[in-house]
Design a protein around this motif. Structure first.
Motif, short mmCIF file in Angstrom:
data_model
loop_
_atom_site.label_atom_id
_atom_site.label_comp_id
_atom_site.label_asym_id
_atom_site.label_seq_id
_atom_site.Cartn_x
_atom_site.Cartn_y
_atom_site.Cartn_z
N LEU A 1 -7.35 -38.53 14.64
CA LEU A 1 -8.26 -37.77 14.23
C LEU A 1 -9.07 -37.43 15.63
N THR A 2 -9.44 -36.31 15.94
CA THR A 2 -10.30 -35.99 17.08
C THR A 2 -11.64 -35.38 16.70
N LEU A 3 -12.66 -35.73 17.63
CA LEU A 3 -14.35 -35.29 17.32
C LEU A 3 -14.22 -34.14 18.62
N CYS A 4 -14.73 -33.02 18.11
CA CYS A 4 -14.92 -31.98 18.97
C CYS A 4 -16.00 -31.05 18.77
N GLN B 1 -25.92 -27.20 25.36
CA GLN B 1 -27.49 -27.06 24.86
C GLN B 1 -27.92 -28.38 24.29
N ARG B 2 -27.17 -29.14 23.68
CA ARG B 2 -27.66 -30.47 22.84
C ARG B 2 -27.24 -31.70 23.40
N GLY B 3 -26.46 -31.49 24.60
CA GLY B 3 -26.04 -32.73 25.29
C GLY B 3 -24.98 -33.41 24.54
N GLU B 4 -24.16 -34.11 25.25
CA GLU B 4 -22.82 -34.89 24.73
C GLU B 4 -23.07 -36.36 24.34
N PRO B 5 -22.68 -36.42 23.10
CA PRO B 5 -22.60 -37.95 22.73
C PRO B 5 -21.93 -38.83 23.51
N GLN B 6 -22.54 -39.98 23.91
CA GLN B 6 -21.83 -41.38 24.69
C GLN B 6 -21.28 -42.14 23.78
N LYS C 1 -14.07 -39.52 23.20
CA LYS C 1 -12.58 -39.50 23.34
C LYS C 1 -12.09 -40.88 23.33
N ASP C 2 -12.94 -41.97 23.86
CA ASP C 2 -12.51 -43.40 23.93
C ASP C 2 -12.78 -44.21 22.77
N TRP C 3 -13.14 -43.50 21.66
CA TRP C 3 -13.23 -44.16 20.45
C TRP C 3 -12.37 -43.83 19.26
#
Length: 303
Positions: A169-172, A180-185, A264-266
């Protein structure tokens, strides 16, 4: 005559045909590997069961009675039908032919299997293929399914399992959305984002993430939910939020750059991830059409 008596007579009827065809007890006995006297007793037993004289015995040759001739003709029909049944069985196990019913999750069926359908049917013109798209549980025996694809870490133990690949599964999200919203860390950052989930069950908005010894469960929210992978992907591309997909769904979009992988590290835990399990019922005599399909799919997906 009842069925049990009829079945008991069949070996004797078959022997009667061989005796007539060979023209003597001696020749028939040699062909069958028994003694002439044993065959004579078997024919006598058949005559007694049928209450009719089949063979007139003379010192020179066998003479078939009128009734025996009629019975011989019917017996030939019987043995010819038996030969055809054996030939059909042999054909089934040597020449790929007949109906094959395959079930698979909707997205996997349309994206992964669909491109293989035409080449497979072209290669095996005697096979008819019926596809069933289903994201639910499949009981292959009661539903008449020959083979089912499952994307799971826990394939059914009641079926033969052939692992033919792996799905993650991949989150994208779209590049515009992330700008616009920033990238989740970290996974908990998703609480501040719009997320697109399936909306099928009361819990499919709860996403689980694993990294080393860390584990996070996040209850996401968003304005859009849809249980169709292509529509969900379209929503992600249009900037409506962040979504989770099996990797085969977004492979092309990632390569084109229309979406970008997030966190991607999760590792994401959920439905439709794990092994690509090709499963079918245990059988001692596998039809050639099923073997052809399994070999074809295994070869092409491994590439």
């Amino acid at each position: 005559m009842d069925t049990n008596r009829l079945i008991a007579l069949m070996p004797d009827l078959a022997v009667f045909i061989i005796v007539v065809d060979e023209g003597s007890y001696t020749a028939a006995a040699k062909k069958l590997g028994v003694t002439p006297s044993a065959l004579s007793k078997q024919i006598s037993r058949l005559e007694q069961s049928l209450s009719v004289k089949l063979i007139e015995r003379t010192t020179r040759k066998l003479m078939i009675s009128e009734s025996g001739t009629k019975i011989y003709e019917q017996c030939k029909v019987m043995t010819n039908a038996a030969k055809q049944a054996v030939e059909i069985a042999n054909y089934e196990h040597t020449i790929p032919s007949g109906m094959l019913t395959v079930a698979a999750p909707k997205a996997f069926l349309s994206i992964v299997l669909q491109p293989l359908v035409t080449p497979f049917l072209t290669q095996y013109p005697d096979i008819q293929l019926k596809l069933k798209a289903s994201d639910g549980e499949i009981d292959i025996l009661s539903e008449g399914i020959d083979v089912v694809f499952r994307l799971t870490e826990r394939p059914s133990e009641a079926l033969v399992n052939k692992k033919i690949g792996k799905v993650n599964l991949t989150l994208c999200a779209s590049p515009d959305y992330l700008e616009q919203r920033g990238e989740p860390q970290v996974p908990t950052d998703l609480l501040d984002h719009d997320c697109i989930y399936l909306g099928e069950t009361a819990t499919d908005h709860i996403w689980d993430f694993v990294k080393d010894d860390q584990f996070h469960t996040v209850s996401v929210t968003g304005r859009y939910a849809v249980n169709h992978s292509q529509m969900r992907l379209k929503g992600v591309k249009d900037g409506l939020g962040i979504g989770i997909f099996p990797d085969f769904v977004i492979k092309e979009a990632l390569e084109e750059g229309t979406v970008k992988e997030v966190l991607k590290d999760w590792t994401i835990k959920g439905n439709y991830q794990g092994d690509i399990a090709l499963q079918f019922a245990q059988t001692k005599y596998m039809p050639a059409r099923l073997r052809a399909f399994i070999d074809y799919i295994s070869e092409h997906l491994s590439q």
